[in-house]
Design a protein around this motif. Sequence first.
Motif: not given
Length: 272
Positions: A252-272
Amino acid sequence: MHLRTGNIVAALLSLGSCANAISLDVNDEGSIKAAAKTIASSIMGLYNNHTSGRSPGLFPGPYYWWESGLTWDSMVNYWFLTNDTTYNHLVAEALLFQVGPDMNYMPTNQSGTIGNDDQSYWALAAMTAAEQGFPYPTSAPPATWSQLAQNVFDSQVARWDISTCGGGLRWQIYSFNNGYDYKNAASVGNLYQLAARLSRFTGNQTYADWAGKAYDWTQSVGLIDATTSTHNTTWAVYNGTSVMTNCSSVNRIQWSAYAATFLYGSAVMYNQ
């Protein structure tokens, strides 16, 4: 001020603390570009592999291969947002020298350490080059930036491992590397983002389907925490899980970069 221009300094600063006391007026596009130029110059001042007889594309230690890929990604955006072509020849040389014999960012000089997340960081840089229209050298092997990204996608979906945990990507590519028994959010998250961006760029539904598959698997094993409590959802992104337990427990260690890559991908999917 162009909104995206305001992101230049933040993007370049994320590469390291290589500049101090930079004068910046965030309401002045010229000031932002000047600050970005100072940071870009400092970063490129660390890069000497194109002149020292070493492999182009690699920053010297302590920087890792994947960090070099991230740097070239930011340098493509630097060119796009500033129109400064000073480093374009070095960026193109770097992105093409490290493609490896199969044109999918698996160079033999990295076989001892390369992971799925490492490979996909370079693919995402190529994807940025495709999206931003970064010039592809006429002297380079026949290809396009998007084709290089697609080659990485093809190689990674072939490694989608349903033998354990119902799917996912192992952290490492080769079984002889430490971490081969680990499936992590970075590898699957980068594949998710790559698939999403390829879907938008090409219009190919297969990429969108794979983006959904990658996201759904990540949530199903608990690496994306969709637990709802008092009408709030955590949406934490955790580090990874082991195939030795069939992914029954999560680191359960969290890294901001991992959250960011999912946020970016989700933003792109929403954009479509």
